[in-house]
Design a protein around this motif. Structure first.
Motif, PDB file in Angstrom:
ATOM      1  N   LEU A  29      61.705  89.626   7.202  1.00  0.00           N
ATOM      2  CA  LEU A  29      61.635  88.815   5.921  1.00  0.00           C
ATOM      3  C   LEU A  29      61.551  89.638   4.790  1.00  0.00           C
ATOM      4  CD1 LEU A  29      59.376  85.555   6.885  1.00  0.00           C
ATOM      5  CD2 LEU A  29      61.721  85.547   6.789  1.00  0.00           C
ATOM      6  N   LEU A  30      60.527  90.891   4.866  1.00  0.00           N
ATOM      7  CA  LEU A  30      60.258  91.596   4.010  1.00  0.00           C
ATOM      8  C   LEU A  30      61.513  92.636   3.740  1.00  0.00           C
ATOM      9  CD1 LEU A  30      56.674  92.374   4.703  1.00  0.00           C
ATOM     10  CD2 LEU A  30      57.396  91.737   2.654  1.00  0.00           C
ATOM     11  N   LYS A  31      62.181  92.859   4.728  1.00  0.00           N
ATOM     12  CA  LYS A  31      63.390  93.735   4.652  1.00  0.00           C
ATOM     13  C   LYS A  31      64.406  93.170   4.114  1.00  0.00           C
ATOM     14  CE  LYS A  31      66.171  96.522   7.686  1.00  0.00           C
ATOM     15  NZ  LYS A  31      66.577  97.231   9.044  1.00  0.00           N
ATOM     16  N   GLY A  32      64.667  91.866   3.887  1.00  0.00           N
ATOM     17  CA  GLY A  32      65.478  91.045   3.372  1.00  0.00           C
ATOM     18  C   GLY A  32      65.064  90.649   1.699  1.00  0.00           C
ATOM     19  N   GLY A  33      63.801  90.980   1.574  1.00  0.00           N
ATOM     20  CA  GLY A  33      63.522  90.928   0.251  1.00  0.00           C
ATOM     21  C   GLY A  33      62.648  89.605  -0.015  1.00  0.00           C
ATOM     22  N   MET A  34      62.073  88.945   0.894  1.00  0.00           N
ATOM     23  CA  MET A  34      61.282  87.866   1.070  1.00  0.00           C
ATOM     24  C   MET A  34      59.805  88.194   1.270  1.00  0.00           C
ATOM     25  SD  MET A  34      62.360  84.151   2.288  1.00  0.00           S
ATOM     26  CE  MET A  34      63.742  84.120   1.480  1.00  0.00           C
ATOM     27  N   ASP A  35      58.951  87.950   0.180  1.00  0.00           N
ATOM     28  CA  ASP A  35      57.568  88.180   0.522  1.00  0.00           C
ATOM     29  C   ASP A  35      56.687  87.092   0.701  1.00  0.00           C
ATOM     30  OD1 ASP A  35      57.450  87.498  -1.993  1.00  0.00           O
ATOM     31  OD2 ASP A  35      56.193  89.169  -3.009  1.00  0.00           O
ATOM     32  N   VAL A  36      57.059  85.992   1.074  1.00  0.00           N
ATOM     33  CA  VAL A  36      56.383  84.758   1.114  1.00  0.00           C
ATOM     34  C   VAL A  36      56.995  84.215   2.553  1.00  0.00           C
ATOM     35  CG1 VAL A  36      58.326  83.247   0.002  1.00  0.00           C
ATOM     36  CG2 VAL A  36      55.895  82.466   0.251  1.00  0.00           C
ATOM     37  N   ILE A  37      55.964  83.593   3.311  1.00  0.00           N
ATOM     38  CA  ILE A  37      56.241  82.976   4.737  1.00  0.00           C
ATOM     39  C   ILE A  37      55.499  81.608   4.649  1.00  0.00           C
ATOM     40  CG2 ILE A  37      54.548  84.342   5.789  1.00  0.00           C
ATOM     41  CD1 ILE A  37      56.246  84.369   8.208  1.00  0.00           C
ATOM     42  N   GLU A  38      55.833  80.542   5.329  1.00  0.00           N
ATOM     43  CA  GLU A  38      55.074  79.480   5.820  1.00  0.00           C
ATOM     44  C   GLU A  38      54.998  79.534   7.376  1.00  0.00           C
ATOM     45  OE1 GLU A  38      55.588  74.542   6.264  1.00  0.00           O
ATOM     46  OE2 GLU A  38      56.350  75.609   4.557  1.00  0.00           O
ATOM     47  N   VAL A  39      54.191  79.671   7.912  1.00  0.00           N
ATOM     48  CA  VAL A  39      53.984  79.471   9.469  1.00  0.00           C
ATOM     49  C   VAL A  39      53.499  78.162   9.596  1.00  0.00           C
ATOM     50  CG1 VAL A  39      53.048  80.549  11.624  1.00  0.00           C
ATOM     51  CG2 VAL A  39      53.670  81.782   9.798  1.00  0.00           C
ATOM     52  N   THR A  40      54.296  77.240  10.333  1.00  0.00           N
ATOM     53  CA  THR A  40      53.757  75.961  10.858  1.00  0.00           C
ATOM     54  C   THR A  40      52.791  75.862  12.031  1.00  0.00           C
ATOM     55  OG1 THR A  40      55.410  75.366  12.464  1.00  0.00           O
ATOM     56  CG2 THR A  40      56.108  75.100  10.099  1.00  0.00           C
ATOM     57  N   CYS A  41      51.921  75.189  11.753  1.00  0.00           N
ATOM     58  CA  CYS A  41      50.806  74.821  12.707  1.00  0.00           C
ATOM     59  C   CYS A  41      50.943  73.942  13.605  1.00  0.00           C
ATOM     60  CB  CYS A  41      49.402  74.160  12.192  1.00  0.00           C
ATOM     61  SG  CYS A  41      48.638  75.301  10.953  1.00  0.00           S
ATOM     62  N   ARG A  42      52.310  74.075  14.401  1.00  0.00           N
ATOM     63  CA  ARG A  42      52.840  73.273  15.126  1.00  0.00           C
ATOM     64  C   ARG A  42      52.754  73.654  16.634  1.00  0.00           C
ATOM     65  NH1 ARG A  42      58.629  71.604  12.980  1.00  0.00           N
ATOM     66  NH2 ARG A  42      57.825  70.805  10.768  1.00  0.00           N
ATOM     67  N   THR A  43      52.504  75.057  16.970  1.00  0.00           N
ATOM     68  CA  THR A  43      52.039  75.707  18.129  1.00  0.00           C
ATOM     69  C   THR A  43      50.775  76.305  18.388  1.00  0.00           C
ATOM     70  OG1 THR A  43      52.956  77.883  17.357  1.00  0.00           O
ATOM     71  CG2 THR A  43      54.580  76.101  17.963  1.00  0.00           C
ATOM     72  N   ALA A  44      50.341  76.362  19.525  1.00  0.00           N
ATOM     73  CA  ALA A  44      49.266  77.321  19.922  1.00  0.00           C
ATOM     74  C   ALA A  44      49.197  78.468  19.477  1.00  0.00           C
ATOM     75  CB  ALA A  44      49.144  76.850  21.392  1.00  0.00           C
ATOM     76  N   ALA A  45      50.313  79.308  19.235  1.00  0.00           N
ATOM     77  CA  ALA A  45      50.324  80.496  18.819  1.00  0.00           C
ATOM     78  C   ALA A  45      50.204  80.549  17.180  1.00  0.00           C
ATOM     79  CB  ALA A  45      51.566  81.206  19.145  1.00  0.00           C
ATOM     80  N   ALA A  46      50.319  79.602  16.438  1.00  0.00           N
ATOM     81  CA  ALA A  46      50.060  79.490  14.954  1.00  0.00           C
ATOM     82  C   ALA A  46      48.792  80.168  14.383  1.00  0.00           C
ATOM     83  CB  ALA A  46      50.328  78.228  14.382  1.00  0.00           C
ATOM     84  N   PRO A  47      47.691  79.962  15.057  1.00  0.00           N
ATOM     85  CA  PRO A  47      46.318  80.713  14.464  1.00  0.00           C
ATOM     86  C   PRO A  47      46.684  82.014  14.444  1.00  0.00           C
ATOM     87  CG  PRO A  47      45.922  78.888  15.717  1.00  0.00           C
ATOM     88  CD  PRO A  47      47.061  78.977  15.788  1.00  0.00           C
ATOM     89  N   GLU A  48      46.786  82.762  15.891  1.00  0.00           N
ATOM     90  CA  GLU A  48      46.699  84.019  15.914  1.00  0.00           C
ATOM     91  C   GLU A  48      48.058  84.700  15.334  1.00  0.00           C
ATOM     92  OE1 GLU A  48      47.432  87.629  19.206  1.00  0.00           O
ATOM     93  OE2 GLU A  48      47.212  85.503  19.886  1.00  0.00           O
ATOM     94  N   ALA A  49      49.111  84.054  15.069  1.00  0.00           N
ATOM     95  CA  ALA A  49      50.230  84.470  14.291  1.00  0.00           C
ATOM     96  C   ALA A  49      49.872  84.740  12.769  1.00  0.00           C
ATOM     97  CB  ALA A  49      51.635  83.637  14.459  1.00  0.00           C
ATOM     98  N   LEU A  50      49.411  83.674  12.171  1.00  0.00           N
ATOM     99  CA  LEU A  50      48.772  83.710  10.831  1.00  0.00           C
ATOM    100  C   LEU A  50      47.844  84.894  10.744  1.00  0.00           C
ATOM    101  CD1 LEU A  50      48.183  79.773  10.107  1.00  0.00           C
ATOM    102  CD2 LEU A  50      49.924  81.314   9.005  1.00  0.00           C
ATOM    103  N   ALA A  51      46.854  85.210  11.549  1.00  0.00           N
ATOM    104  CA  ALA A  51      45.979  86.112  11.460  1.00  0.00           C
ATOM    105  C   ALA A  51      46.635  87.271  11.568  1.00  0.00           C
ATOM    106  CB  ALA A  51      44.839  85.961  12.462  1.00  0.00           C
ATOM    107  N   ARG A  52      47.527  87.716  12.278  1.00  0.00           N
ATOM    108  CA  ARG A  52      48.269  88.782  12.411  1.00  0.00           C
ATOM    109  C   ARG A  52      48.994  89.437  11.117  1.00  0.00           C
ATOM    110  NH1 ARG A  52      49.512  89.405  18.997  1.00  0.00           N
ATOM    111  NH2 ARG A  52      50.749  91.337  18.265  1.00  0.00           N
ATOM    112  N   ILE A  53      49.688  88.238  10.747  1.00  0.00           N
ATOM    113  CA  ILE A  53      50.523  88.674   9.515  1.00  0.00           C
ATOM    114  C   ILE A  53      49.526  89.015   8.250  1.00  0.00           C
ATOM    115  CG2 ILE A  53      51.820  87.441   7.772  1.00  0.00           C
ATOM    116  CD1 ILE A  53      53.264  86.001  10.093  1.00  0.00           C
ATOM    117  N   LYS A  54      48.102  88.095   8.227  1.00  0.00           N
ATOM    118  CA  LYS A  54      47.386  88.458   7.066  1.00  0.00           C
ATOM    119  C   LYS A  54      46.858  89.747   7.213  1.00  0.00           C
ATOM    120  CE  LYS A  54      44.320  87.344   3.975  1.00  0.00           C
ATOM    121  NZ  LYS A  54      44.560  86.973   2.578  1.00  0.00           N
TER     122      LYS A  54
END
Length: 211
Positions: A29-54
């Protein structure tokens, strides 16, 4: 944070099934010029994914979507997300985020829901599901009485590259949410270059309206 988000016309709505995909996806996303992301809390992986991006991309505007339970709301605050979103409007969730000085954007589909949001002090609302709820014409009529009050909308659901300019040309629309920017299959197949190209195409379309 609201002022920062209002500067970004396109918000990618992401479903991450494997937390290991979080960092390369954010990089795409950043390579394309986008510095915003919404990760949905629909999956079990979402909490860890959010923490890793943060942790790896602290300068990115990190949003958590589909926040529909108290546990999800607490996880978002504990993670330190920049903003949260939901498909509907739950006053308790709104207050929880407000008490933690974090922007929250609930979903609305009726005049009563818009007025409830305004009564809670909200100035940005998610129009969802945008396509199924009547599209651009529906939002134009629905939002007409509230535009003068300064409320802005982020249509999500049924928005794509072909119709995004129609949405963004509406004065009440500050941004659009799009899942096409990085689909679950593209993420699973690790098509990072494809995602980057899709981001560039979307931002180019948005820029055409600004010219």
């Amino acid at each position: 944070m609201l002022n920062e988000l209002l500067k970004r016309p396109v918000i990618p709505v992401i479903v991450i099934e494997d937390a290991n995909d979080a960092e390369p996806l954010a990089e795409a996303l950043l390579k394309g010029g986008m510095d915003v992301i919404e990760v949905t809390c629909r999956t079990a992986a979402a909490p860890e994914a959010l923490a890793r991006i943060k942790k790896s991309f602290p300068g990115m505007l990190l949003g958590a979507g589909t926040v529909v339970t108290p546990d999800q709301a607490k996880m978002c605050i504990d993670t330190g997300v920049s903003f949260g979103l939901a498909p509907g409007l739950n006053p308790d969730t709104v207050k929880f985020f407000q008490d933690h000085s974090t922007l929250f954007i609930p979903g609305v589909m009726t005049p009563s829901e818009i007025e409830k949001g305004l009564s809670l002090g909200l100035k940005m609302l998610k129009f969802f599901p945008a396509g199924a709820a009547g599209g651009v014409n529906m939002l134009k009529n629905l939002a007409a009485p509230y535009g003068p009050l300064g409320v802005k909308f982020c249509p999500t659901g049924g928005v794509n590259l072909d119709n995004m300019q129609e949405w963004l040309s509406q004065p009440v629309v500050s941004a659009i949410g799009g899942s096409w920017l990085a689909t679950k299959q593209q993420i699973a197949d690790k098509q990072w270059d494809v995602i980057t190209d899709q981001v560039k195409a979307a931002l180019a379309k948005a820029a055409e309206l600004a010219d």
